[in-house]
Structure formats: structure tokens, C-alpha cells
Design an enzyme around this catalytic site. Structure first.
Site, PDB file in Angstrom:
ATOM      1  N   GLU A   1       0.837  -1.200   0.000  1.00  0.00           N
ATOM      2  CA  GLU A   1       0.000   0.000   0.000  1.00  0.00           C
ATOM      3  C   GLU A   1       0.876   1.256   0.000  1.00  0.00           C
ATOM      4  OE1 GLU A   1      -3.845   1.640   2.598  1.00  0.00           O
ATOM      5  OE2 GLU A   1      -2.589   0.017   3.381  1.00  0.00           O
TER       6      GLU A   1
ATOM      7  N   LYS B   1      -9.190   3.310  -2.647  1.00  0.00           N
ATOM      8  CA  LYS B   1      -9.547   2.488  -1.492  1.00  0.00           C
ATOM      9  C   LYS B   1     -10.961   2.838  -1.028  1.00  0.00           C
ATOM     10  CE  LYS B   1      -7.499   0.950   2.915  1.00  0.00           C
ATOM     11  NZ  LYS B   1      -6.345   1.121   3.829  1.00  0.00           N
TER      12      LYS B   1
ATOM     13  N   CYS C   1      -5.663  -3.536   1.950  1.00  0.00           N
ATOM     14  CA  CYS C   1      -5.425  -3.642   3.394  1.00  0.00           C
ATOM     15  C   CYS C   1      -6.705  -3.785   4.232  1.00  0.00           C
ATOM     16  CB  CYS C   1      -4.593  -2.442   3.867  1.00  0.00           C
ATOM     17  SG  CYS C   1      -3.799  -2.725   5.486  1.00  0.00           S
TER      18      CYS C   1
ATOM     19  N   SER D   1      21.583  -1.104  33.686  1.00  0.00           N
ATOM     20  CA  SER D   1      21.390  -1.032  35.133  1.00  0.00           C
ATOM     21  C   SER D   1      21.644  -2.337  35.862  1.00  0.00           C
ATOM     22  CB  SER D   1      19.954  -0.581  35.425  1.00  0.00           C
ATOM     23  OG  SER D   1      19.040  -1.615  35.073  1.00  0.00           O
TER      24      SER D   1
END
Length: 714
Positions: free
Chosen positions: A45, A114, A175, A361
Site C-alpha cells: 500500500e 480504497k 489492506c 542497570s
């Protein structure tokens, strides 16, 4: 009888606004598809612009440059002889659309906008585009003069149509349309469309891939037909990582699947399918025939007088259909090892960085971050060993090495680009210092071990001189506010030191032409959600690869990495008690994260999921957990935990406005203003909801619950 045709789909690592780079990757995918004998190539896309341009889609320059790149693709003779399905934004009658452009031999066949836009979660497509709300309708589109000169066309069809070649019919969906209840592929298949393409910009979340692939398999199982799924892969400029997995399926069976993660910029997936299998499959289902005959959706067919499957390939004994294969999924621990690592590499190579700096750490969060960087180095070295010239070129550029250098191991690469530092105080334990040092040796990072007590004392002394008052820890008789201030100054000074070292360590090491290092954060999604971190402490960084991953999943990842990466030192991190080490350690007291928070990390994950995904406020969350957590906890205990979570969530919302941009891996990420759109000033007591919770607790305990002023709405 057979009707064989070879089809191609792809994963492309596109980058927002990288017009020339995106063009080149598209051209490379077309070249590879043709070399593999494909007659149709489909891409992701918005592949010309990159999917994640966001508000740049509102700029007219973007539409001009898109046509300029598309023109170069059209007139390139190497793109002819194959049907192309390419994605880009198009301005039609002064309306912005997210489109697919289908072409053959340098001629645009039609433009398909789309129909259903993604507009929830991470997606805001309706902010940029307008959906095409005319099903099966087509208009004329006036091509830009630049394109007219190349193709000789003035108008092309624009709308919801399909392509009819001499031997098959092809349709496109995009999509989000796959995820809708009435997907376009349903009506297309009933109208005789045999090949359906889906071009996607779908991002990675832990445990999400199966939903996407199940939908594709189900679509072709119910409707019959061939389905080509293309996706972007990589970091295209934001928090999301697009996880590829291009796919080809026929009649419910997957015949080709691309990789989900990887460092290759272009991956082309091909399969040879037999269209006669589609026709036979559909014709054998009587109900489908009835629905097809009754369907009132009839698509305009754009005629293309070519055969996609020439006679020579239909009966060629050297060509056979691709075999069905089992869909491959990564375990969540593997997804953590691969997804954030690929995202980190894309970020580093595209920002022209020199490397990463991480405050180490000795706890599991910074450990997980370091191991993800190690995984990144492993992927880079593997790609180099397999001959990936692009990755090697990027590695040399980042490490500031000459054209003869080839990294022989992940540790060698890490020694050039990864820097770690243990910033100890009198509150730090020997164990955390030792674990940090040993982990650094194991992964090969350039490590600095320092004590910062003098720096902390200088700041406290300055405060005492200015005010005449000296704060002391609670364990020594100080107040809660003194205790908190003394913890925060340590955390914030670590952030200042992190950026100082990140800027100057390459200079200290004499690395030529070096810039600063990118500082990595290491706060997990649950701590971010609750606000269990100091604002502007060492969780403030440039990017954070674990900011969307839960503590529970990070532990599983470390256990996986300990064995898979042969790093037994990681077992020490797994068994250590999570602690911030900001308060003095005595024989009777060691600071504990879960005790400080008043809830476990597993509980935090549950709170986050219910709050975001299931849209629960305090009262509905309490009711759900009342069923899930009793009898392990009493109703009063469940109520206390829910109230405590929402209280700290609310008072710490302001911290989430400045969260370090994080790799998005969980759909309950609190990443402010991008994904979790909630105010940062709210009443932390949630007084009305709390009263209703107390009423239910009283009922559970057999007490007189009383009545609230307003009846509950069920």
C-alpha cells in the site's frame, strides 16, 4: 486440462518520502518478478510515498512527486511485459484518495481508490484521504500532462472496477478492506474475478499475524480464487514496524509465504497456480453458484487484449503448480528478538547514526534492550555472510569503517556501534554492577563503569546551601516527599550523564567523522502505563525498543535468548528481584518494584488490556476482574487493586505526553497522542465509579449495599 500462471507479490522496505529510494525498490521488485516468470506483480500500500507519511499526505508536493516517480516507472522498458499493481496517493477532482494504479506495457489500465479506510488504533487514514463511496462505479480521470506525454492517454477509468484479460479476471482490494465484514473480494468473486490482490501497510503486534493470515485463507476457502497479499516491511519513519509476510493462497491453501522479519529491502514471493483449480472449486459449490446468479453487484471490466498465461506455459511439462504449505508463525519470544531488532537497524542506518548508547542497570529491562541490540547485530552479520551488499554497505557506514572491513561476529560489530554504561551509586548492589559488566562482555559492547555519588551529593549540597534544609531517605526518618525527591535526582542525573556520554564516547574512542550516539530507553509498557518511572530520567531517550512490550513477555524473551543465543548470564537477570536501586539497601530492606507499585506486572498487563482493548472504565473493569480473580482475591482486594491502578494511571498521564518513542508491539500501548488519545488531567479518584464498586463489594460481602442517587444502567 490446466491453466498455469506465475504470480508475484512482495515485501518492500519503503521509507516515508524517500521517493527515489522507493522507486528503485519498486523497480527491483519488478525485475525480480519478471526473472521468476511472473505475469502479475503486486506491491504494498502507498509504496511510492511510503505508508507512514501522515500529515505529509496533506501536501500537494507529495502528489506531484508521486506522479513523477510513477512516470519514471511507466517509461522504463524493463517494467513492460508484466501487469503491475502499484500503490500511491491520487488527487481526483480535488479529493485525496489512497489508490492502486494498474498498468501493462506502459499503459495505465485503471485507478482503483480504497473503499474502506483504516481509522482506528494506529491509523488515521480519514484524516488524509476520502473513501470511494460508489461501489462498482467508475468515472473518468484526467491524467496529468506529464503522464499524457508518456502514455498517449488523456483519460483513464477511476473507481471500483476489475481487469479482464483474454484468459482471466483480476480485482484489487487494499489492506483494511480484508478486515471488514463485507469485504470487496466477496462480491468480486461472485462476479467471476479469479485473482484478487491485496496491498497492505500492516504493522507488527505480538501474536497478531495469525489473524491476518487466517482471514486470507478463509477468504479463498469460502469464495475460491487466488489471493495475492503484499505488505510493507521495516520501519518507515515512526513507531510502527511493518512485518511483511507477503502471501499467495488459492482455494484456502497457502502456496507461498514471505518472511515476516528481515533486513532485505526487497523480497519477491512467487507461485505458479492453476486457474482451472479455481474454476473447478467454485463450480462444485452449489450455494456459491446460486449467490453468484443472484448478486446485483456487476463490476465494469477493463478489457486488456493479452493472455497472462500464454499457451506455451499451460502445457509445459517443466512448469507445475506450487504445492500447498503450512503457514509459518514465530513464537512471541522470537517476534521480540526479531521485530525490534530490525526496527533498530532501520532507524540507525536511516538517521545516519554512529551507534547506540544504553544505560545498563543490571535489571531485566535494560538487559532485554541490550539483548535486542545483540539480536540486531546477529541479523546484520548473518545477512553480510549471505552476500547482502546493502547491509554490508550500511554496516561500514555506521561503524565508520573502510571498504575492506567485514564484521565477522555480532560481538565485533557491537564493539564498533554499541556502548553501554553502569551508573552506580551507594544504593547500587554488587550484583547489578557485576551482571552489567558480564552482559557487556558477552555481547561485545564498549562498556563504562562509573560511580556518580559525588554528582548526587553535589546537587543535594547545592539544595542545602540554597534552602538550609537537607532531605533524607524515609528509611532514615525522612518524609515521603524527601524520599521521592532523593530517588528522582539520581534517576534524572543518569539521563544527563547518558546524553553526555552518548555525544562524547565516539570522540573519546577516536572514531573518525563520528556523530553522537542514539540513546536507548528501557522502560516496559506496563511501567509506562502506570507511570512507574521518573519524568525525564534515564527512561527519557531517543527511542525505546521495549516501550511496547510487557514485563511478562520480556522475561520469556530473556529465557528464550539465554538458550538460543547461548548466553547463560541471562539466567542471573531472570532470577533477580526487579528493583530501581534508588533507596539505601539495609539488612532489613531492599527496594522492590512490585511492592512499590502495589501490583504485579501480570496484573498490570491485564489492566492495560482491559482499559484499552476492551474499552473498560473502572467499574466495568472491576466487574470483569471480579469474575476472573476470585476466589484468589476477595472482592475488596480486587476493588483496591482496580482503584489503585486507575489512580496512578490518572496522576501519571502527564508523563505519557513525553514518553520516548517506542516500538509498537502491544495494542494497549499508552504512547500518548499517537495511539492512546486520552486527556492527561482527570480526576484520579473516579469518585462515582468508586462508589459503584464499593456497592458491589458490599453486596458480595452480604452487607447492606444501600442505593446510589442514580440507578445503574445495565
Amino acid at each position: 486440462m490446466s491453466h498455469l500462471i506465475t504470480l508475484a507479490t512482495c515485501n518492500l522496505n519503503q521509507w516515508a518520502l524517500d521517493f527515489e529510494g522507493n522507486r528503485d525498490r519498486i523497480l527491483e521488485s519488478i525485475k525480480v518478478a519478471k526473472e521468476k516468470g511472473a505475469r502479475l506483480r503486486v506491491g504494498p500500500e502507498l509504496e511510492i510515498t511510503g505508508y507512514g507519511c501522515l500529515d505529509h499526505f496533506l501536501e500537494n508536493d507529495l502528489y506531484l512527486h508521486s506522479w513523477e516517480m510513477y512516470a519514471q516507472i511507466l517509461r522504463n522498458p524493463e517494467t513492460h511485459g508484466i501487469l503491475l499493481d502499484i500503490g500511491m496517493p491520487v488527487l481526483h477532482r480535488d479529493v485525496r484518495y489512497n489508490c492502486r494504479l494498474l498498468s501493462f506495457d506502459g499503459q495505465i489500465l485503471f485507478i482503483r481508490p480504497k473503499i474502506w479506510l483504516a481509522n482506528d488504533g494506529n491509523y488515521r487514514e480519514m484524516r488524509f484521504f476520502t473513501p470511494w463511496m460508489k461501489p462498482a462505479a467508475v468515472e473518468e480521470f484526467l491524467l496529468p500532462p506529464l503522464i499524457q506525454k508518456i502514455t498517449g492517454q488523456k483519460f483513464v477509468p477511476f473507481g471500483d472496477a476489475v481487469i479482464s484479460t483474454l484468459d482471466t479476471c483480476i480485482g484489487a482490494e487494499t489492506c483494511e478492506e480484508l478486515f471488514t465484514p463485507q469485504s470487496p473480494h466477496i462480491s468480486m468473486s461472485l462476479d467471476g474475478v479469479e485473482i484478487i490482490t491485496n496491498s497492505s501497510g500492516s504493522h507488527h503486534e505480538l501474536r497478531k499475524l495469525d489473524k491476518r493470515l487466517d482471514l486470507i485463507a478463509s477468504a479463498t476457502s469460502r469464495c475460491g480464487g487466488v489471493y495475492l497479499y503484499a505488505n510493507q516491511r521495516g520501519c518507515d519513519g515512526d513507531r510502527l514496524y511493518y512485518d511483511g509476510c507477503a502471501l499467495i493462497a488459492i482455494n484456502g491453501k497457502v502456496v507461498a509465504q514471505g518472511s515476516q522479519f528481515g533486513l532485505k529491502d526487497v523480497e519477491v514471493v512467487t507461485a505458479t497456480v492453476d486457474l482451472e483449480e479455481v474454476r473447478s472449486y467454485r463450480a462444485s459449490v452449489m450455494s456459491r453458484g446460486l449467490q453468484a446468479s443472484l448478486s446485483d453487484v456487476k463490476y465494469k471490466r477493463i478489457d486488456v487484449p493479452v493472455e497472462l498465461a500464454p499457451m506455451s506455459s499451460r502445457f509445459n511439462p517443466k512448469i507445475s503448480p506450487s504445492k500447498a504449505r503450512t503457514i509459518f508463525y514465530h513464537a512471541p519470544e522470537e517476534e521480540i528478538a526479531l521485530g525490534p531488532a530490525c526496527w533498530l537497524w532501520d532507524y540507525l542506518r536511516r538517521c545516519n547514526g554512529t551507534g547506540y548508547f544504553l544505560p545498563l542497570s543490571g535489571g531485566i529491562d535494560s538487559c532485554a534492550t541490550a539483548v535486542i541490540v545483540h539480536s540486531m547485530c546477529r541479523l546484520v552479520v548473518q545477512e553480510v555472510s549471505e552476500g547482502n551488499s546493502q547491509v554490508l554497505s550500511d554496516a561500514r557506514k555506521i561503524a565508520r569503517m573502510d571498504d575492506e572491513w567485514i564484521p565477522s561476529s555480532p560481538q565485533e560489530l557491537a564493539s564498533k556501534i554499541f556502548h553501554t554504561c553502569f551508573m552506580g551509586t551507594e544504593n547500587s548492589s554488587k550484583d547489578t554492577r557485576s551482571r552489567s559488566r558480564e552482559l557487556s562482555k558477552c555481547i561485545g559492547s564498549y562498556h563504562v563503569d562509573l560511580n556518580m555519588d559525588s554528582l548526587v551529593s553535589a546537587v543535594v549540597n547545592l539544595f542545602e546551601v540554597a534552602t538550609g534544609k537537607r532531605p533524607i531517605f524515609k528509611i532514615f526518618g525522612g518524609s515521603q516527599i524527601e524520599n521521592l525527591a532523593l530517588q528522582n535526582i539520581q534517576a534524572r542525573l543518569r539521563m544527563v550523564l547518558a546524553y553526555l556520554f552518548a555525544q562524547l564516547l565516539p570522540w573519546v574512542r577516536g572514531i573518525p567523522n563520528s556523530g553522537g550516539l542514539l540513546v536507548l530507553g528501557s522502560a516496559n509498557v506496563d511501567e509506562c502505563l502506570r507511570g512507574y518511572l521518573t519524568k525525564y530520567d534515564c527512561s527519557s531517550a531517543d527511542i525505546n525498543p521495549i516501550g511496547g512490550i510487557s514485563k511478562t513477555d520480556l522475561k520469556k524473551f530473556i529465557a528464550y535468548a539465554s538458550e538460543t543465543f547461548d548466553m547463560p548470564i541471562l539466567e542471573d537477570f531472570l532470577t533477580a528481584t526487579p528493583t530501581a536501586e534508588l533507596e539505601p539497601i539495609t539488612k532489613d530492606y531492599v527496594q522492590s518494584d512490585e511492592i512499590d507499585m502495589g501490583m504485579t506486572y501480570e496484573e498490570l498487563s491485564k489492566f492495560g488490556y482491559l482499559r484499552k482493548v476492551e474499552k473498560c472504565g473502572p467499574f466495568s473493569m472491576f466487574l470483569k476482574l471480579l469474575h476472573d480473580w476470585t476466589p484468589r482475591l476477595t472482592p475488596a482486594q480486587v476493588a483496591e487493586k482496580v482503584k489503585k491502578f486507575f489512580f496512578f494511571y490518572a496522576i501519571n498521564r502527564h508523563k505519557q505526553t513525553v514518553l520516548t518513542p517506542s516500538y509498537h508491539a502491544e495494542n494497549y500501548s499508552p504512547d500518548d497522542n499517537r495511539f492512546d488519545l486520552r486527556p492527561f488531567l482527570i480526576n484520579p479518584r473516579f469518585t462515582w465509579a468508586s462508589k459503584k464498586i464499593d456497592q458491589v463489594v458490599a453486596q458480595c460481602e452480604g452487607k447492606d449495599a444501600g442505593e446510589l442517587d442514580i440507578m445503574s444502567i445495565d
